[in-house]
Design a protein around this motif. Structure first.
Motif, PDB file in Angstrom:
ATOM      1  N   SER A   8      -7.609   3.624  -4.584  1.00 40.60           N
ATOM      2  CA  SER A   8      -7.334   3.444  -3.162  1.00 40.60           C
ATOM      3  C   SER A   8      -5.859   3.725  -2.947  1.00 40.60           C
ATOM      4  O   SER A   8      -5.010   3.269  -3.720  1.00 40.60           O
ATOM      5  CB  SER A   8      -7.662   2.018  -2.711  1.00 40.60           C
ATOM      6  OG  SER A   8      -7.454   1.875  -1.311  1.00 40.60           O
ATOM      7  N   ASN A  10      -3.093   4.410   0.461  1.00 36.82           N
ATOM      8  CA  ASN A  10      -2.583   4.788   1.783  1.00 36.82           C
ATOM      9  C   ASN A  10      -1.502   5.834   1.545  1.00 36.82           C
ATOM     10  O   ASN A  10      -0.464   5.540   0.938  1.00 36.82           O
ATOM     11  CB  ASN A  10      -2.005   3.573   2.514  1.00 36.82           C
ATOM     12  CG  ASN A  10      -1.543   3.903   3.925  1.00 36.82           C
ATOM     13  OD1 ASN A  10      -0.913   4.925   4.157  1.00 36.82           O
ATOM     14  ND2 ASN A  10      -1.832   3.025   4.870  1.00 36.82           N
ATOM     15  N   HIS A 134      -9.658   1.890   6.857  1.00 39.51           N
ATOM     16  CA  HIS A 134      -8.298   1.493   7.206  1.00 39.51           C
ATOM     17  C   HIS A 134      -8.389   0.604   8.437  1.00 39.51           C
ATOM     18  O   HIS A 134      -8.712   1.067   9.530  1.00 39.51           O
ATOM     19  CB  HIS A 134      -7.435   2.727   7.499  1.00 39.51           C
ATOM     20  CG  HIS A 134      -5.980   2.423   7.666  1.00 39.51           C
ATOM     21  ND1 HIS A 134      -5.086   3.342   8.151  1.00 39.51           N
ATOM     22  CD2 HIS A 134      -5.255   1.297   7.411  1.00 39.51           C
ATOM     23  CE1 HIS A 134      -3.867   2.809   8.181  1.00 39.51           C
ATOM     24  NE2 HIS A 134      -3.956   1.564   7.748  1.00 39.51           N
ATOM     25  N   ASP A 170      -7.165   0.052   2.979  1.00 36.62           N
ATOM     26  CA  ASP A 170      -5.990  -0.673   3.429  1.00 36.62           C
ATOM     27  C   ASP A 170      -6.486  -1.633   4.502  1.00 36.62           C
ATOM     28  O   ASP A 170      -6.822  -1.231   5.611  1.00 36.62           O
ATOM     29  CB  ASP A 170      -4.953   0.302   3.980  1.00 36.62           C
ATOM     30  CG  ASP A 170      -3.722  -0.389   4.563  1.00 36.62           C
ATOM     31  OD1 ASP A 170      -3.699  -1.628   4.601  1.00 36.62           O
ATOM     32  OD2 ASP A 170      -2.793   0.328   4.985  1.00 36.62           O
ATOM     33  N   THR A 205       1.368  -4.630  -2.125  1.00 40.67           N
ATOM     34  CA  THR A 205       0.960  -3.236  -2.329  1.00 40.67           C
ATOM     35  C   THR A 205       1.634  -2.282  -1.354  1.00 40.67           C
ATOM     36  O   THR A 205       1.543  -1.067  -1.519  1.00 40.67           O
ATOM     37  CB  THR A 205      -0.566  -3.097  -2.208  1.00 40.67           C
ATOM     38  OG1 THR A 205      -1.000  -3.655  -0.958  1.00 40.67           O
ATOM     39  CG2 THR A 205      -1.252  -3.837  -3.355  1.00 40.67           C
ATOM     40  N   ASP A 223      -3.987  -3.905   0.105  1.00 43.12           N
ATOM     41  CA  ASP A 223      -4.879  -2.807  -0.289  1.00 43.12           C
ATOM     42  C   ASP A 223      -5.850  -3.308  -1.352  1.00 43.12           C
ATOM     43  O   ASP A 223      -5.476  -4.116  -2.209  1.00 43.12           O
ATOM     44  CB  ASP A 223      -4.069  -1.632  -0.830  1.00 43.12           C
ATOM     45  CG  ASP A 223      -3.077  -1.103   0.193  1.00 43.12           C
ATOM     46  OD1 ASP A 223      -3.492  -0.313   1.044  1.00 43.12           O
ATOM     47  OD2 ASP A 223      -1.891  -1.494   0.124  1.00 43.12           O
ATOM     48  N   HIS A 252       2.973   2.970  -0.034  1.00 47.43           N
ATOM     49  CA  HIS A 252       2.110   1.983  -0.683  1.00 47.43           C
ATOM     50  C   HIS A 252       1.996   2.316  -2.165  1.00 47.43           C
ATOM     51  O   HIS A 252       2.072   3.483  -2.561  1.00 47.43           O
ATOM     52  CB  HIS A 252       0.689   2.022  -0.101  1.00 47.43           C
ATOM     53  CG  HIS A 252       0.549   1.443   1.263  1.00 47.43           C
ATOM     54  ND1 HIS A 252      -0.308   0.409   1.565  1.00 47.43           N
ATOM     55  CD2 HIS A 252       1.146   1.757   2.435  1.00 47.43           C
ATOM     56  CE1 HIS A 252      -0.244   0.121   2.850  1.00 47.43           C
ATOM     57  NE2 HIS A 252       0.630   0.946   3.403  1.00 47.43           N
TER      58      HIS A 252
END
Length: 262
Positions: A8, A10, A134, A170, A205, A223, A252
């Motif tokens: 994961s 962002n 998100h 996120d 994060t 996250d 991030h």
């Protein structure tokens, strides 16, 4: 057991200046993904320019589209290794009361989208559902929960045959807030159930390009990687993505989980 590296991240939309401008970050971003060995990674704030760059040489393919009416703008794009995974199904929808069309609900300040895919691991033939989201920011915790409910309702409505589920995102919310607690009613936090001790920076994060967060354990974790029962998480890492003083591939830290499908 089938082993996959899931992530994961962002990726931070365009807008930053100087050394962290998106033009300078894109090569670092792709290298971060390749170094992590992601087989599939859910990304947030991903715009079409990023998708074009990351998929240009064929090492990654992409699923999902942006949040605007013409499907441009930021999206919850899922990148995957086409040599390892076959995309069987994908859909992107708005996290609202009318998910099929551009819309804002629950008091959100921006349109928000989620992307859901069904993948087949080419080597084993095993299938799984991968969702990426998100959620609203600004500590709007009730709004976040309702957006997540749209996402999870979509996933579980699709999952009529009991496939394993992975959810990345996120959440813009720490673990004790409403949306993560709601997710934990149905899924497991990969960091919490890792067989080995989680590696890498273990604080917040979101680091906002500040190196001090590498060793800061007091920041908020916003996250996540979530997995359904039956998936084994062998290892979990928060990846240090800095390449210099206050220079990073995103604002991030990326998350990575080495998992085994049942």
């Amino acid at each position: 057991m089938s082993a996959l590296n899931v992530g994961s991240l962002n990726v931070r939309c365009p807008g930053d200046k100087n050394g962290n401008s998106w033009e300078r970050r894109l090569p670092r971003l792709l290298q971060t993904m390749l170094d992590a060995g992601f087989d599939v990674v859910g990304t947030q704030e991903t715009v079409p320019e990023y998708v074009k760059y990351i998929t240009a040489d064929g090492r990654y393919s992409a699923a999902g589209h942006g949040r605007e009416p013409d499907k441009s703008g930021e999206g919850a794009i899922v990148f995957y290794n086409p040599q390892k995974l076959k995309l069987l199904f994908e859909e992107t929808f708005w996290l609202s009361e009318t998910p099929e069309r551009y819309s804002l609900s629950f008091g959100t300040t921006y349109p928000r989208v989620g992307t859901v895919c069904i993948f087949e691991e080419i080597a084993s033939g095993k299938k799984f559902i991968f969702g990426n989201v998100h959620l609203q920011h600004m500590q709007m915790y009730e709004c976040q929960k309702r957006q997540l409910q749209v996402m999870l309702n979509r996933i579980f409505r699709l999952n009529q045959t009991g496939l394993p589920v992975i959810l990345t995102g996120d959440f813009n919310a720490p673990p004790e807030s409403l949306a993560p607690k709601y997710a934990a009613e149905m899924l497991h936090d990969a960091r919490q159930i890792s067989v080995t001790h989680p590696a890498g920076p273990l604080g917040g994060t979101w680091h906002n390009y500040q190196n001090r967060f590498i060793d800061d354990r007091d920041g908020e974790r916003i996250d996540y990687i979530w997995v359904s029962s039956g998936i084994t998480v062998h290892n979990f890492e928060t990846i240090n993505n800095f390449s210099g003083e206050n220079l990073a591939s995103s604002d991030h830290f990326p998350l990575k989980a080495g998992i085994a499908l049942p």
